[in-house]
Design a protein around this motif. Structure first.
Motif, PDB file in Angstrom:
ATOM      1  N   PRO A 152      -3.310   0.993  -4.203  1.00  0.00           N
ATOM      2  CA  PRO A 152      -2.291   1.735  -3.441  1.00  0.00           C
ATOM      3  C   PRO A 152      -2.750   2.246  -2.081  1.00  0.00           C
ATOM      4  CG  PRO A 152      -2.201   2.340  -5.751  1.00  0.00           C
ATOM      5  CD  PRO A 152      -3.399   1.456  -5.595  1.00  0.00           C
ATOM      6  N   ARG A 153      -3.941   2.825  -1.999  1.00  0.00           N
ATOM      7  CA  ARG A 153      -4.405   3.390  -0.732  1.00  0.00           C
ATOM      8  C   ARG A 153      -4.580   2.304   0.320  1.00  0.00           C
ATOM      9  NH1 ARG A 153      -4.350   8.224   1.584  1.00  0.00           N
ATOM     10  NH2 ARG A 153      -4.877   9.120  -0.449  1.00  0.00           N
ATOM     11  N   ALA A 154      -5.240   1.205  -0.059  1.00  0.00           N
ATOM     12  CA  ALA A 154      -5.440   0.103   0.887  1.00  0.00           C
ATOM     13  C   ALA A 154      -4.114  -0.575   1.226  1.00  0.00           C
ATOM     14  CB  ALA A 154      -6.420  -0.911   0.301  1.00  0.00           C
ATOM     15  N   ALA A 155      -3.262  -0.727   0.221  1.00  0.00           N
ATOM     16  CA  ALA A 155      -1.968  -1.375   0.432  1.00  0.00           C
ATOM     17  C   ALA A 155      -1.121  -0.601   1.436  1.00  0.00           C
ATOM     18  CB  ALA A 155      -1.233  -1.502  -0.896  1.00  0.00           C
ATOM     19  N   MET A 156      -1.231   0.711   1.414  1.00  0.00           N
ATOM     20  CA  MET A 156      -0.447   1.536   2.327  1.00  0.00           C
ATOM     21  C   MET A 156      -0.736   1.161   3.778  1.00  0.00           C
ATOM     22  SD  MET A 156      -0.397   5.702   2.609  1.00  0.00           S
ATOM     23  CE  MET A 156      -2.132   5.805   3.114  1.00  0.00           C
ATOM     24  N   TRP A 157      -2.006   1.051   4.114  1.00  0.00           N
ATOM     25  CA  TRP A 157      -2.383   0.751   5.492  1.00  0.00           C
ATOM     26  C   TRP A 157      -2.110  -0.706   5.853  1.00  0.00           C
ATOM     27  CZ3 TRP A 157      -3.087   4.577   8.688  1.00  0.00           C
ATOM     28  CH2 TRP A 157      -3.481   5.826   8.172  1.00  0.00           C
ATOM     29  N   VAL A 158      -2.296  -1.603   4.899  1.00  0.00           N
ATOM     30  CA  VAL A 158      -2.031  -3.019   5.152  1.00  0.00           C
ATOM     31  C   VAL A 158      -0.537  -3.249   5.376  1.00  0.00           C
ATOM     32  CG1 VAL A 158      -2.038  -5.310   4.100  1.00  0.00           C
ATOM     33  CG2 VAL A 158      -4.079  -3.888   3.966  1.00  0.00           C
ATOM     34  N   ASP A 159       0.296  -2.604   4.547  1.00  0.00           N
ATOM     35  CA  ASP A 159       1.745  -2.744   4.716  1.00  0.00           C
ATOM     36  C   ASP A 159       2.198  -2.171   6.058  1.00  0.00           C
ATOM     37  OD1 ASP A 159       1.971  -3.943   2.269  1.00  0.00           O
ATOM     38  OD2 ASP A 159       2.584  -2.122   1.207  1.00  0.00           O
ATOM     39  N   ALA A 160       1.616  -1.044   6.445  1.00  0.00           N
ATOM     40  CA  ALA A 160       1.963  -0.448   7.743  1.00  0.00           C
ATOM     41  C   ALA A 160       1.546  -1.373   8.877  1.00  0.00           C
ATOM     42  CB  ALA A 160       1.286   0.912   7.894  1.00  0.00           C
ATOM     43  N   ALA A 161       0.370  -1.978   8.754  1.00  0.00           N
ATOM     44  CA  ALA A 161      -0.096  -2.914   9.777  1.00  0.00           C
ATOM     45  C   ALA A 161       0.839  -4.111   9.885  1.00  0.00           C
ATOM     46  CB  ALA A 161      -1.512  -3.383   9.456  1.00  0.00           C
ATOM     47  N   VAL A 191       1.210 -12.641   6.358  1.00  0.00           N
ATOM     48  CA  VAL A 191       0.018 -12.720   5.503  1.00  0.00           C
ATOM     49  C   VAL A 191      -0.383 -11.340   4.994  1.00  0.00           C
ATOM     50  CG1 VAL A 191      -2.437 -13.276   5.463  1.00  0.00           C
ATOM     51  CG2 VAL A 191      -0.820 -14.834   6.574  1.00  0.00           C
ATOM     52  N   THR A 192      -0.384 -10.346   5.880  1.00  0.00           N
ATOM     53  CA  THR A 192      -0.764  -9.002   5.448  1.00  0.00           C
ATOM     54  C   THR A 192       0.258  -8.424   4.469  1.00  0.00           C
ATOM     55  OG1 THR A 192       0.288  -8.106   7.443  1.00  0.00           O
ATOM     56  CG2 THR A 192      -2.089  -8.438   7.508  1.00  0.00           C
ATOM     57  N   ALA A 193       1.537  -8.793   4.627  1.00  0.00           N
ATOM     58  CA  ALA A 193       2.549  -8.332   3.679  1.00  0.00           C
ATOM     59  C   ALA A 193       2.254  -8.868   2.282  1.00  0.00           C
ATOM     60  CB  ALA A 193       3.938  -8.765   4.129  1.00  0.00           C
ATOM     61  N   ALA A 194       1.828 -10.134   2.207  1.00  0.00           N
ATOM     62  CA  ALA A 194       1.484 -10.723   0.910  1.00  0.00           C
ATOM     63  C   ALA A 194       0.252 -10.052   0.314  1.00  0.00           C
ATOM     64  CB  ALA A 194       1.245 -12.222   1.068  1.00  0.00           C
ATOM     65  N   LEU A 195      -0.725  -9.723   1.160  1.00  0.00           N
ATOM     66  CA  LEU A 195      -1.940  -9.063   0.672  1.00  0.00           C
ATOM     67  C   LEU A 195      -1.640  -7.667   0.135  1.00  0.00           C
ATOM     68  CD1 LEU A 195      -4.514 -10.020   3.456  1.00  0.00           C
ATOM     69  CD2 LEU A 195      -4.398 -10.910   1.119  1.00  0.00           C
ATOM     70  N   GLY A 196      -0.671  -7.000   0.751  1.00  0.00           N
ATOM     71  CA  GLY A 196      -0.364  -5.632   0.347  1.00  0.00           C
ATOM     72  C   GLY A 196       0.005  -5.498  -1.112  1.00  0.00           C
ATOM     73  N   PHE A 197       0.618  -6.528  -1.669  1.00  0.00           N
ATOM     74  CA  PHE A 197       1.028  -6.475  -3.078  1.00  0.00           C
ATOM     75  C   PHE A 197      -0.164  -6.579  -4.035  1.00  0.00           C
ATOM     76  CE2 PHE A 197       5.073  -7.710  -1.149  1.00  0.00           C
ATOM     77  CZ  PHE A 197       5.964  -6.912  -1.849  1.00  0.00           C
ATOM     78  N   ARG A 198      -1.307  -7.011  -3.520  1.00  0.00           N
ATOM     79  CA  ARG A 198      -2.454  -7.266  -4.381  1.00  0.00           C
ATOM     80  C   ARG A 198      -3.577  -6.238  -4.215  1.00  0.00           C
ATOM     81  NH1 ARG A 198       0.078 -11.947  -3.500  1.00  0.00           N
ATOM     82  NH2 ARG A 198      -0.052 -13.579  -5.101  1.00  0.00           N
ATOM     83  N   LEU A 199      -3.355  -5.260  -3.381  1.00  0.00           N
ATOM     84  CA  LEU A 199      -4.395  -4.267  -3.103  1.00  0.00           C
ATOM     85  C   LEU A 199      -4.115  -2.950  -3.815  1.00  0.00           C
ATOM     86  CD1 LEU A 199      -4.796  -4.875   0.743  1.00  0.00           C
ATOM     87  CD2 LEU A 199      -6.352  -5.621  -1.072  1.00  0.00           C
TER      88      LEU A 199
END
Length: 226
Positions: free
Chosen positions: A52-61, A42-50
Motif C-alpha cells: 500500500p505505501r509504495a503503491a500510493m506513490w506509484v499511482d500518484a506518479a 506501466v506504473t499504473a499496472a505496477l501499483g496493483f502489485r505493490l
C-alpha cells in the motif's frame, strides 16, 4: 550580440521568425508526449502489485505522468489550434490529476475519485472516436487508427472502474487482473495513436520539397482542419 542557439529566440528576430522558433520548439516537445503516457500505463499496472505505501506513490506518479503527457501533446496543437484536440487534452490532464490525488485519500472518497477519473477517461476516449468519425480531412486509415485508439481507451477506462469495484469488495486478485488489462489496453491505445502520428509525419515529409527541412506534423494530426 551572439547568434541564438537552436531552440532559442532572439529579441531582434522579426515576430514571424520568433513565432516559428517557438512553434518548432513546441512541436519537438509534443513528439515525445507518448513517452510519459507509456510510463503512466506501466506504473499504473505496477501499483496493483505493490504494498500500500509504495503503491500510493506509484499511482500518484502515474497520474502526474498522464497529465504531463496531455500537456506535452497540447503544446503541439497549434497553427491552427484544434479545439476538439484541446478538449481531449484537458480531459486527459484532468483524469491524470484525479488519479494523482486519489491515492492520498481512502475509503469512499478514494473510490469516488477513482470512478470520476474513469468517467473522464471514458469521455476523452469517446471524443477521440467522434472526431475520427467526422474528420473527413484525413485518410480512412489514420481515422481508423484514431478510432481504434479511442476504443482501446474506452475499454481501458471500463476495466479501471472494474478494478476499483473489485478493490472495494476486497478482491485483490480480481483488482490486479482488471488493472493489468486496463494498463495493457492503455498501452495499446497509445501505440495506435502514435502510429497515426507517424503516418501524419510521413505525409508531411512527402508534401515538402526535396530541399525542405523535415518538420514533423503536429501530434494527433488527424485533428487538423484543412
Amino acid at each position: 550580440m551572439s547568434a541564438p542557439t537552436e531552440g532559442q529566440v532572439s529579441l531582434d528576430m522579426p515576430p514571424a521568425l520568433a513565432l516559428q522558433g517557438a512553434s518548432n520548439w513546441q512541436q519537438r516537445v509534443s513528439r515525445y508526449a507518448p513517452v510519459p503516457d507509456y510510463l503512466a500505463a506501466v506504473t499504473a499496472a505496477l501499483g496493483f502489485r505493490l504494498p500500500p505505501r509504495a503503491a500510493m506513490w506509484v499511482d500518484a506518479a502515474s497520474g502526474v505522468l498522464w497529465s504531463g503527457s496531455a500537456g506535452m501533446s497540447e503544446l503541439g496543437n497549434m497553427q491552427p489550434r484544434s479545439l476538439p484536440a484541446t478538449a481531449n487534452n484537458v480531459l486527459n490532464a484532468g483524469a491524470g490529476l484525479v488519479s494523482a490525488v486519489a491515492p492520498f485519500t481512502s475509503g469512499a472518497t478514494q473510490a469516488a475519485l477513482d470512478y470520476a477519473g474513469s468517467v473522464v477517461w471514458e469521455l476523452s476516449a469517446f471524443a477521440t472516436i467522434g472526431r475520427a468519425a467526422f474528420d473527413t480531412s484525413n485518410s480512412r486509415v489514420r481515422r481508423g487508427l484514431a478510432a481504434a485508439s479511442g476504443a482501446a481507451n474506452v475499454a481501458a477506462a471500463a476495466f479501471a472502474a472494474a478494478a476499483t469495484r473489485a478493490s472495494q469488495d476486497n478482491d485483490s486478485a480480481t483488482a490486479i487482473r482488471y488493472g493489468t488489462v486496463s494498463s495493457g489496453l492503455w498501452i495499446a491505445g497509445t501505440t495506435l495513436s502514435l502510429v497515426a502520428d507517424c503516418m501524419a509525419s510521413r505525409t508531411a515529409f512527402d508534401e515538402t520539397s526535396t530541399t525542405a527541412t523535415y518538420q514533423p506534423a503536429q501530434r494527433y494530426a488527424f485533428n487538423e482542419t484543412p
